[in-house]
Structures are given as structure tokens and as C-alpha cells.
Design a protein around this motif. Structure first.
Motif, PDB file in Angstrom:
ATOM      1  N   GLU A  26       0.813  -1.215   0.000  1.00  0.00           N
ATOM      2  CA  GLU A  26       0.000   0.000   0.000  1.00  0.00           C
ATOM      3  C   GLU A  26       0.850   1.270   0.000  1.00  0.00           C
ATOM      4  OE1 GLU A  26      -2.881   2.488   3.037  1.00  0.00           O
ATOM      5  OE2 GLU A  26      -2.500   0.375   3.451  1.00  0.00           O
ATOM      6  N   GLY A  27       2.059   1.190   0.566  1.00  0.00           N
ATOM      7  CA  GLY A  27       2.893   2.376   0.705  1.00  0.00           C
ATOM      8  C   GLY A  27       3.654   2.779  -0.536  1.00  0.00           C
ATOM      9  N   THR A  28       3.550   2.010  -1.628  1.00  0.00           N
ATOM     10  CA  THR A  28       4.299   2.337  -2.852  1.00  0.00           C
ATOM     11  C   THR A  28       3.465   3.275  -3.719  1.00  0.00           C
ATOM     12  OG1 THR A  28       3.421   0.355  -3.912  1.00  0.00           O
ATOM     13  CG2 THR A  28       5.578   0.172  -2.886  1.00  0.00           C
ATOM     14  N   ASN A  29       3.344   4.520  -3.273  1.00  0.00           N
ATOM     15  CA  ASN A  29       2.484   5.474  -3.966  1.00  0.00           C
ATOM     16  C   ASN A  29       3.095   6.000  -5.261  1.00  0.00           C
ATOM     17  OD1 ASN A  29       1.975   6.591  -0.674  1.00  0.00           O
ATOM     18  ND2 ASN A  29       0.466   5.403  -1.808  1.00  0.00           N
ATOM     19  N   ILE A  30       4.383   6.251  -5.283  1.00  0.00           N
ATOM     20  CA  ILE A  30       5.080   6.782  -6.457  1.00  0.00           C
ATOM     21  C   ILE A  30       6.160   5.783  -6.862  1.00  0.00           C
ATOM     22  CG2 ILE A  30       6.431   8.673  -7.407  1.00  0.00           C
ATOM     23  CD1 ILE A  30       3.603   9.528  -6.702  1.00  0.00           C
ATOM     24  N   CYS A  31       6.086   5.289  -8.106  1.00  0.00           N
ATOM     25  CA  CYS A  31       7.015   4.254  -8.573  1.00  0.00           C
ATOM     26  C   CYS A  31       7.080   3.136  -7.516  1.00  0.00           C
ATOM     27  CB  CYS A  31       8.370   4.868  -8.908  1.00  0.00           C
ATOM     28  SG  CYS A  31       8.296   6.019 -10.324  1.00  0.00           S
ATOM     29  N   THR A  32       8.281   2.776  -7.055  1.00  0.00           N
ATOM     30  CA  THR A  32       8.374   1.725  -6.035  1.00  0.00           C
ATOM     31  C   THR A  32       8.823   2.285  -4.686  1.00  0.00           C
ATOM     32  OG1 THR A  32      10.676   1.159  -6.578  1.00  0.00           O
ATOM     33  CG2 THR A  32       8.929   0.005  -7.789  1.00  0.00           C
ATOM     34  N   TRP A  33       8.769   3.612  -4.519  1.00  0.00           N
ATOM     35  CA  TRP A  33       9.250   4.237  -3.288  1.00  0.00           C
ATOM     36  C   TRP A  33       8.170   4.229  -2.219  1.00  0.00           C
ATOM     37  CZ3 TRP A  33      10.065   8.021  -7.596  1.00  0.00           C
ATOM     38  CH2 TRP A  33      11.222   7.708  -8.312  1.00  0.00           C
ATOM     39  N   ILE A  34       8.607   4.134  -0.980  1.00  0.00           N
ATOM     40  CA  ILE A  34       7.705   4.039   0.164  1.00  0.00           C
ATOM     41  C   ILE A  34       7.537   5.419   0.793  1.00  0.00           C
ATOM     42  CG2 ILE A  34       7.322   2.963   2.411  1.00  0.00           C
ATOM     43  CD1 ILE A  34       7.187   1.058   0.005  1.00  0.00           C
ATOM     44  N   GLY A  35       6.287   5.837   0.983  1.00  0.00           N
ATOM     45  CA  GLY A  35       6.008   7.137   1.581  1.00  0.00           C
ATOM     46  C   GLY A  35       6.297   7.174   3.068  1.00  0.00           C
ATOM     47  N   PHE A  36       6.380   8.391   3.610  1.00  0.00           N
ATOM     48  CA  PHE A  36       6.794   8.575   5.008  1.00  0.00           C
ATOM     49  C   PHE A  36       5.849   7.888   5.989  1.00  0.00           C
ATOM     50  CE2 PHE A  36       3.449  11.664   5.421  1.00  0.00           C
ATOM     51  CZ  PHE A  36       3.249  11.836   6.781  1.00  0.00           C
ATOM     52  N   LYS A  37       4.557   7.855   5.659  1.00  0.00           N
ATOM     53  CA  LYS A  37       3.599   7.233   6.572  1.00  0.00           C
ATOM     54  C   LYS A  37       3.928   5.757   6.766  1.00  0.00           C
ATOM     55  CE  LYS A  37      -0.305   6.079   4.888  1.00  0.00           C
ATOM     56  NZ  LYS A  37      -1.607   6.173   4.190  1.00  0.00           N
ATOM     57  N   LEU A  79      16.766   8.680   5.926  1.00  0.00           N
ATOM     58  CA  LEU A  79      18.102   8.978   5.406  1.00  0.00           C
ATOM     59  C   LEU A  79      18.306   8.422   4.001  1.00  0.00           C
ATOM     60  CD1 LEU A  79      20.016   8.097   8.699  1.00  0.00           C
ATOM     61  CD2 LEU A  79      19.084  10.310   7.998  1.00  0.00           C
ATOM     62  N   HIS A  80      17.647   7.307   3.699  1.00  0.00           N
ATOM     63  CA  HIS A  80      17.678   6.716   2.365  1.00  0.00           C
ATOM     64  C   HIS A  80      16.269   6.244   2.033  1.00  0.00           C
ATOM     65  CE1 HIS A  80      22.077   6.574   1.611  1.00  0.00           C
ATOM     66  NE2 HIS A  80      22.159   6.443   2.915  1.00  0.00           N
ATOM     67  N   LYS A 108      18.209  -0.437   8.931  1.00  0.00           N
ATOM     68  CA  LYS A 108      19.253  -0.508   7.914  1.00  0.00           C
ATOM     69  C   LYS A 108      18.783  -1.363   6.740  1.00  0.00           C
ATOM     70  CE  LYS A 108      23.033   0.102  11.219  1.00  0.00           C
ATOM     71  NZ  LYS A 108      24.305  -0.461  11.775  1.00  0.00           N
ATOM     72  N   VAL A 109      19.358  -1.071   5.562  1.00  0.00           N
ATOM     73  CA  VAL A 109      18.958  -1.764   4.346  1.00  0.00           C
ATOM     74  C   VAL A 109      20.174  -1.911   3.446  1.00  0.00           C
ATOM     75  CG1 VAL A 109      18.336   0.355   3.087  1.00  0.00           C
ATOM     76  CG2 VAL A 109      17.121  -1.790   2.585  1.00  0.00           C
ATOM     77  N   ASP A 110      20.167  -2.913   2.576  1.00  0.00           N
ATOM     78  CA  ASP A 110      21.274  -3.116   1.638  1.00  0.00           C
ATOM     79  C   ASP A 110      21.127  -2.219   0.424  1.00  0.00           C
ATOM     80  OD1 ASP A 110      22.546  -5.075   3.141  1.00  0.00           O
ATOM     81  OD2 ASP A 110      21.377  -6.697   2.245  1.00  0.00           O
ATOM     82  N   LYS A 117      22.303   2.964   6.799  1.00  0.00           N
ATOM     83  CA  LYS A 117      21.237   3.319   7.736  1.00  0.00           C
ATOM     84  C   LYS A 117      20.202   4.134   6.970  1.00  0.00           C
ATOM     85  CE  LYS A 117      22.317   4.294  11.954  1.00  0.00           C
ATOM     86  NZ  LYS A 117      22.822   5.003  13.183  1.00  0.00           N
ATOM     87  N   ALA A 118      18.972   3.636   6.934  1.00  0.00           N
ATOM     88  CA  ALA A 118      17.923   4.276   6.145  1.00  0.00           C
ATOM     89  C   ALA A 118      16.959   5.095   6.987  1.00  0.00           C
ATOM     90  CB  ALA A 118      17.137   3.222   5.357  1.00  0.00           C
ATOM     91  N   VAL A 119      16.734   4.684   8.242  1.00  0.00           N
ATOM     92  CA  VAL A 119      15.714   5.297   9.088  1.00  0.00           C
ATOM     93  C   VAL A 119      16.223   5.374  10.516  1.00  0.00           C
ATOM     94  CG1 VAL A 119      13.331   5.175   9.927  1.00  0.00           C
ATOM     95  CG2 VAL A 119      13.904   4.217   7.684  1.00  0.00           C
ATOM     96  N   THR A 120      16.018   6.523  11.163  1.00  0.00           N
ATOM     97  CA  THR A 120      16.208   6.620  12.605  1.00  0.00           C
ATOM     98  C   THR A 120      14.953   7.234  13.204  1.00  0.00           C
ATOM     99  OG1 THR A 120      17.253   8.812  12.506  1.00  0.00           O
ATOM    100  CG2 THR A 120      18.697   6.884  12.407  1.00  0.00           C
ATOM    101  N   SER A 121      14.606   6.801  14.404  1.00  0.00           N
ATOM    102  CA  SER A 121      13.366   7.288  15.005  1.00  0.00           C
ATOM    103  C   SER A 121      13.455   7.203  16.522  1.00  0.00           C
ATOM    104  CB  SER A 121      12.179   6.458  14.507  1.00  0.00           C
ATOM    105  OG  SER A 121      10.949   7.020  14.917  1.00  0.00           O
ATOM    106  N   THR A 122      12.749   8.115  17.166  1.00  0.00           N
ATOM    107  CA  THR A 122      12.533   8.056  18.608  1.00  0.00           C
ATOM    108  C   THR A 122      11.034   7.960  18.847  1.00  0.00           C
ATOM    109  OG1 THR A 122      14.493   9.400  19.065  1.00  0.00           O
ATOM    110  CG2 THR A 122      12.857   9.218  20.812  1.00  0.00           C
TER     111      THR A 122
END
Length: 330
Positions: A26-37, A79-80, A108-110, A117-122
């Protein structure tokens, strides 16, 4: 409120857990990229898996201990870009403090044979005593007891209540209404803004009646769409005419109260600043209408840039053109 670790509480079996997740289709709104939500949905699931790996998944906490798991704060940096079918490896480290559980999350992702490192969150989690379905809290494990609250408690400054007449004709029932005529009492400045009101549906809620964090993430995503449409820079327009899409490097939402099913939710979305015509940051404040007042239930910020789609795999950042500058600066 700053969370102070309570040393006297028995430590969980695993203070740090690891879990591998894939984004939902559901999150692949544009091409194959995942939205922030949906990036935030992955963070949420990684935190829930910390509880699961420590023997107390959300279902057990609700059914056996009488508390509901509520994410009351989530601040995320992307971050990515993530793509569909990525395997994202999350490490979650949790401390128990006086404002709940504080989780530090890193995903993290390959990429091209290297781990990045692709995502950091608190994330802040509170365990809300469920008084609707029983007599009170039962056997919450010792290491989680400091996170138990009678009602969700704010961990950030709470905006003041505002008289409901600040909405004028915007407050309507059902699907709601949108207006760029935002009363000064609902604003922090004079930058472009919209106010949107609508009725909270049951499918934005959990633990029976409370609007959950994922509902506020959906609210933030949709109010951005409405704002851009009202400002003459709709997402579809820029996509069709320039092959441009909005991208989100960071977002944050903090709950300041409880929003309940079928209440009128009022969302004020306002540009805070733009940075050299490359990104802009906006605030979101959510209220519910109660007894003639607008009571704040969430605050947040989101930062956007714009990218041109280079091909089916790649995009690159662009400077704002006159249309976008007018939309965010007024």
C-alpha cells in the motif's frame, strides 16, 4: 517532560531487539518508493515487536493486564529512500522512564552490496489503563509499570484551548470542510495555512474508541495533500506538468490528549519556514471540538522537499520553482 530512566525497575529480558520487516504494498504510492507514513508504520511495528520479544505483546497486555499500548510520540528521519520488497533490519533499544517507554529505533537496508542506515526514530509509548472493558489494571510486569497511565499524558507543551467559534463555517459534520481562512487564534504566524475539520471514523481508532498514532499519520499525509491543492500546487498537477513529487526527510507527531471516535477533528496545517527554496517545514495541530471549545490532541511538524522522477528507479532533488515558492511563502 524529559524521560528519566528508573533504575529500580527490573530490566526486560531484551533491552535491545532486532527484527526484519518489509514495507507494505500500500505504501508504494510513487514508482516503487515508500512514503513517510508507511516508513513510520515499519517503525511502529518494530517497537511493537520489542514488546513481543520481551513476552508481552500488545494483545496480552490488553487482554491479561488491562492496558492498551499507545504510541504517543514518533519522530523519524528518513536517510535513504525505501522501496517495496526491501528487507529493513531494525534495532530497537528501549528505556523505561517517567513519561513512558522511550524507544530508539534504527533501520538498515542493503544498497549496492553495502548496508546503509535508512531510518532513525525516537518513539514514546504509554500503557493506557483500559477502564472501558474491566475494573482496572491487572498484572502488568514490573519493568513496564512506570509506563502505565490513567489517561494518555502529554510529553510536550500543550497548546491552549481555543473557542470553537474560531472555525467560523468550517466546522461541519461528516467528511468535513477545508478553508484557507484560518482564524488568528489557530495560527502561530502569518504564513500560508489551511484548517480542515471532519468526523473521526472508527477505522482510525484502536482499543475501541481512541484515535491511534497511525490515524494521526494518515491525517498529516492527507492535510498536506489538501494544503497543496488549496495553494495551487496539487501533487497531481506537478506530477503531470513537471514530473515532480514531494519527498519527506523528517516528521514528528506528539499526542497531547485523547481523540475519540466520531468526534469532530480539526486540523490546522501551517507553513513554519522554508529553507533556501529547497525544503519547507510545516506544523500540524489537531483539536477536537468539546463543549464549545477546541481541545488540542496532537502537534507535529513535517519537512518536504521536491524531486524530479528520473526513471522508474531513481529521482533527484530540485529547487522550488515560482509556483512552489508562492504556495509555501504566500
Amino acid at each position: 517532560m524529559t524521560s528519566a530512566v528508573i533504575e529500580t525497575v527490573a530490566a526486560p529480558d531484551r533491552a535491545t531487539t532486532e527484527t526484519t520487516l518489509r514495507p507494505r504494498f500500500e505504501g508504494t504510492n510513487i514508482c516503487t518508493w515508500i512514503g513517510f507514513k508507511h516508513v513510520n508504520y515499519l517503525v511502529e511495528e518494530a517497537v511493537l515487536d520489542w514488546l513481543r520479544q520481551n513476552g508481552w505483546p500488545s494483545r496480552r497486555l490488553f487482554e491479561e493486564a488491562g492496558v492498551g499500548v499507545d504510541l504517543v510520540g514518533i519522530t523519524t528521519r528518513i536517510l535513504h529512500a525505501l522501496h517495496i520488497d526491501d528487507e529493513v533490519r531494525f534495532a530497537v533499544t528501549v528505556a523505561v522512564g517517567d513519561s513512558g517507554l522511550t524507544a530508539k529505533v534504527a533501520g538498515k537496508v542493503d544498497r549496492d552490496g553495502h548496508e546503509v542506515k535508512a531510518v532513525t526514530s525516537t518513539v514514546t509509548v504509554q500503557l493506557r489503563a483500559e477502564d472501558r472493558h474491566g475494573d482496572g489494571v491487572d498484572d502488568v510486569p514490573a519493568f513496564l509499570r512506570p509506563a502505565v497511565v490513567a489517561r494518555l499524558e502529554p510529553t510536550v507543551p500543550v497548546p491552549p484551548n481555543v473557542p470553537a467559534d474560531a472555525l467560523g463555517d468550517t466546522l461541519v459534520t461528516g467528511r468535513g470542510g477545508v478553508s484557507t481562512a484560518v482564524d488568528p487564534r489557530l495560527r502561530s504566524g502569518d504564513r500560508p495555512a489551511v484548517v480542515w475539520s471532519w468526523r473521526i471514523p472508527y477505522f482510525y481508532c484502536h482499543h475501541t474508541v481512541r484515535m491511534q498514532m497511525s490515524g494521526f499519520l494518515r491525517q498529516m499525509e492527507e492535510v498536506v495533500d489538501l494544503f497543496l491543492e488549496e495553494r495551487g500546487a496539487s501533487i497531481r498537477t506537478l506530477l503531470d506538468e513537471q514530473n515532480w513529487i514531494p519527498v519527506v526527510p523528517s516528521s514528528t507527531i506528539e499526542l497531547t490528549g485523547e481523540a475519540l471516535m466520531e468526534e469532530e477533528l480539526v486540523t490546522v496545517f501551517e507553513v513554519v519556514h522554508d529553507f533556501k527554496g529547497v525544503t519547507y517545514t510545516s506544523s500540524m495541530t489537531c483539536y477536537v471540538e468539546r463543549d464549545g471549545e477546541l481541545v488540542p490532541v496532537a502537534v507535529g511538524e513535517i519537512t518536504h522537499g521536491y524531486a524530479v522522477i528520473d526513471d522508474r528507479r531513481d529521482w533527484s532533488l530540485v529547487d522550488f520553482d515560482e509556483r512552489l515558492l508562492t504556495a509555501v511563502r504566500g
